[in-house]
Design a protein around this motif. Structure first.
Motif, PDB file in Angstrom:
ATOM      1  N   ALA A  99       0.755  -1.292  -0.082  1.00 18.00           N
ATOM      2  CA  ALA A  99       0.033  -0.062  -0.147  1.00 18.00           C
ATOM      3  C   ALA A  99       0.867   1.147  -0.113  1.00 18.00           C
ATOM      4  N   ALA A 100       0.332   2.217  -0.584  1.00 12.07           N
ATOM      5  CA  ALA A 100       1.104   3.443  -0.776  1.00 12.07           C
ATOM      6  C   ALA A 100       0.506   4.320   0.364  1.00 12.07           C
ATOM      7  N   LEU A 101       1.288   5.170   1.105  1.00  9.46           N
ATOM      8  CA  LEU A 101       0.752   5.889   2.299  1.00  9.46           C
ATOM      9  C   LEU A 101       1.057   7.219   1.994  1.00  9.46           C
ATOM     10  N   TYR A 102      -0.242   7.973   2.391  1.00 10.43           N
ATOM     11  CA  TYR A 102      -0.327   9.622   2.086  1.00 10.43           C
ATOM     12  C   TYR A 102      -0.568  10.029   3.430  1.00 10.43           C
ATOM     13  N   ILE A 103      -0.178  11.259   3.644  1.00  9.85           N
ATOM     14  CA  ILE A 103      -0.305  12.044   4.952  1.00  9.85           C
ATOM     15  C   ILE A 103      -1.176  13.182   4.463  1.00  9.85           C
ATOM     16  N   TRP A 162      -3.026  17.708   1.674  1.00 14.16           N
ATOM     17  CA  TRP A 162      -2.401  16.652   1.289  1.00 14.16           C
ATOM     18  C   TRP A 162      -0.801  17.140   1.527  1.00 14.16           C
ATOM     19  N   ASP A 163      -0.015  16.268   2.406  1.00 19.13           N
ATOM     20  CA  ASP A 163       1.457  16.780   2.424  1.00 19.13           C
ATOM     21  C   ASP A 163       2.206  15.863   1.330  1.00 19.13           C
ATOM     22  N   TRP A 164       2.652  16.628   0.553  1.00 20.44           N
ATOM     23  CA  TRP A 164       3.266  16.144  -0.853  1.00 20.44           C
ATOM     24  C   TRP A 164       4.630  15.621  -0.411  1.00 20.44           C
ATOM     25  N   ALA A 165       5.244  16.241   0.559  1.00 23.58           N
ATOM     26  CA  ALA A 165       6.564  15.747   0.856  1.00 23.58           C
ATOM     27  C   ALA A 165       6.559  14.443   2.056  1.00 23.58           C
TER      28      ALA A 165
END
Length: 74
Positions: A51-55, A69-72
């Protein structure tokens, strides 16, 4: 003790426009998205899930509740 839920909207990234219910106004939300896996990569012994994780971080505005969305993020 009752739990108060409220709606929040995610902005940007892969979950842009998604509305979710949260309680307690968390500072950070974690969103995962399943990634395709080739059968041969798992060796056939056990099911493998990637799974890809996004914050998403809470924005300062009080209402409506929004997370950007925190692109970093990793």
């Amino acid at each position: 003790m009752s739990v108060t839920w409220e709606w929040a909207e995610l902005e940007g990234g892969p979950a842009d426009g998604t509305r979710i219910r949260v309680t307690g106004r968390p500072r950070v939300l974690q969103v995962t998205a399943d990634c395709p896996v080739e059968d041969s990569a798992s060796g056939g012994e056990a099911a493998l899930r990637v799974a890809a994780l996004y914050i998403y971080r809470r924005k300062r505005s009080q209402s409506p509740l929004r997370y950007g969305w925190d692109w970093a993020s990793p």
